[in-house]
Design a protein around this motif. Structure first.
Motif, PDB file in Angstrom:
ATOM      1  N   ASP A  70       0.835  -1.198   0.000  1.00 13.99           N
ATOM      2  CA  ASP A  70       0.000   0.000   0.000  1.00 13.99           C
ATOM      3  C   ASP A  70       0.874   1.254   0.000  1.00 13.99           C
ATOM      4  O   ASP A  70       2.106   1.168  -0.092  1.00 13.99           O
ATOM      5  CB  ASP A  70      -1.006  -0.021   1.157  1.00 13.99           C
ATOM      6  N   ASP A  71       0.253   2.402   0.139  1.00 11.30           N
ATOM      7  CA  ASP A  71       0.974   3.680   0.080  1.00 11.30           C
ATOM      8  C   ASP A  71       1.948   3.866   1.237  1.00 11.30           C
ATOM      9  O   ASP A  71       2.839   4.707   1.173  1.00 11.30           O
ATOM     10  CB  ASP A  71      -0.014   4.849   0.052  1.00 11.30           C
ATOM     11  N   GLY A 141      -3.884   2.280  -1.521  1.00 12.76           N
ATOM     12  CA  GLY A 141      -2.864   1.869  -2.475  1.00 12.76           C
ATOM     13  C   GLY A 141      -3.461   1.527  -3.815  1.00 12.76           C
ATOM     14  O   GLY A 141      -4.641   1.727  -4.067  1.00 12.76           O
TER      15      GLY A 141
END
Length: 178
Positions: A70-71, A141
């Motif tokens: 994810d981010d 994400g």
């Protein structure tokens, strides 16, 4: 199913980079190269006797979708990766488990795009749809941005992942071009 994988992504006469590492770049004619016992392949066909640079892509037809982080660099579970793709409605062509933390989906177009500019626009649209879908599911994400390279490598079906441990790449499903 392994033969179906190669037949749906490439034409017999096309050239592809097959490699034991991500550093390799040399292209081989698909019908003359053994695909077993190699870990990686270039997702798009290449001009004969060239390397896997984007400028050498002969048909901008295949898009790699990978989204295992994810981010915030947290792992996105395999189940969540599958949920994102399914919920997005993305019409993928192949699905492969890398043997570790990722599903690799390839979207293969029936007709290749004219150039890298078009390819980049399509990739951006795919990435945005997946990002929005992930966010709707509460996942911060989307697609790995490294996948935007049309000369990108993916994992070969039944190839052996060597690092960080040995594991077989498992081809899950092959559909048709879209």
């Amino acid at each position: 199913m392994n033969k179906e994988f190669w037949n749906v992504l490439f034409e017999k006469e096309e050239w592809v980079c097959f490699a034991p590492t991500l550093r390799a770049t040399k292209a081989y004619q698909l019908k003359t190269k053994t695909k077993r016992d190699t870990e990686f392949f270039s997702i798009n066909p290449l001009e004969p006797n060239t390397t896997r640079l984007a400028k050498n892509v002969s048909s901008f037809r295949n898009f790699l979708v990978e989204m295992d982080g994810d981010d915030e660099n947290n792992l996105i579970s395999l189940e969540d990766q599958e949920r994102i793709v399914e919920r997005s409605g993305l019409p993928w062509t192949t699905k492969l488990f890398t043997g570790n933390k990722s599903m690799h989906y390839i979207v293969s177009l029936e007709t290749g795009l004219d150039d890298q500019m078009q390819y980049d626009m399509y990739f951006k649209a795919i990435a945005e749809i997946l990002r929005r879908t992930a966010n709707e599911l509460g996942i911060k994400g989307g697609i790995d941005e490294k996948c935007k390279d049309p000369g990108r490598m993916s994992r070969t079906p039944e190839g052996m992942r060597m690092l960080p441990f040995k594991a077989l790449h498992e081809l899950k499903e092959v559909k048709e071009r879209v």
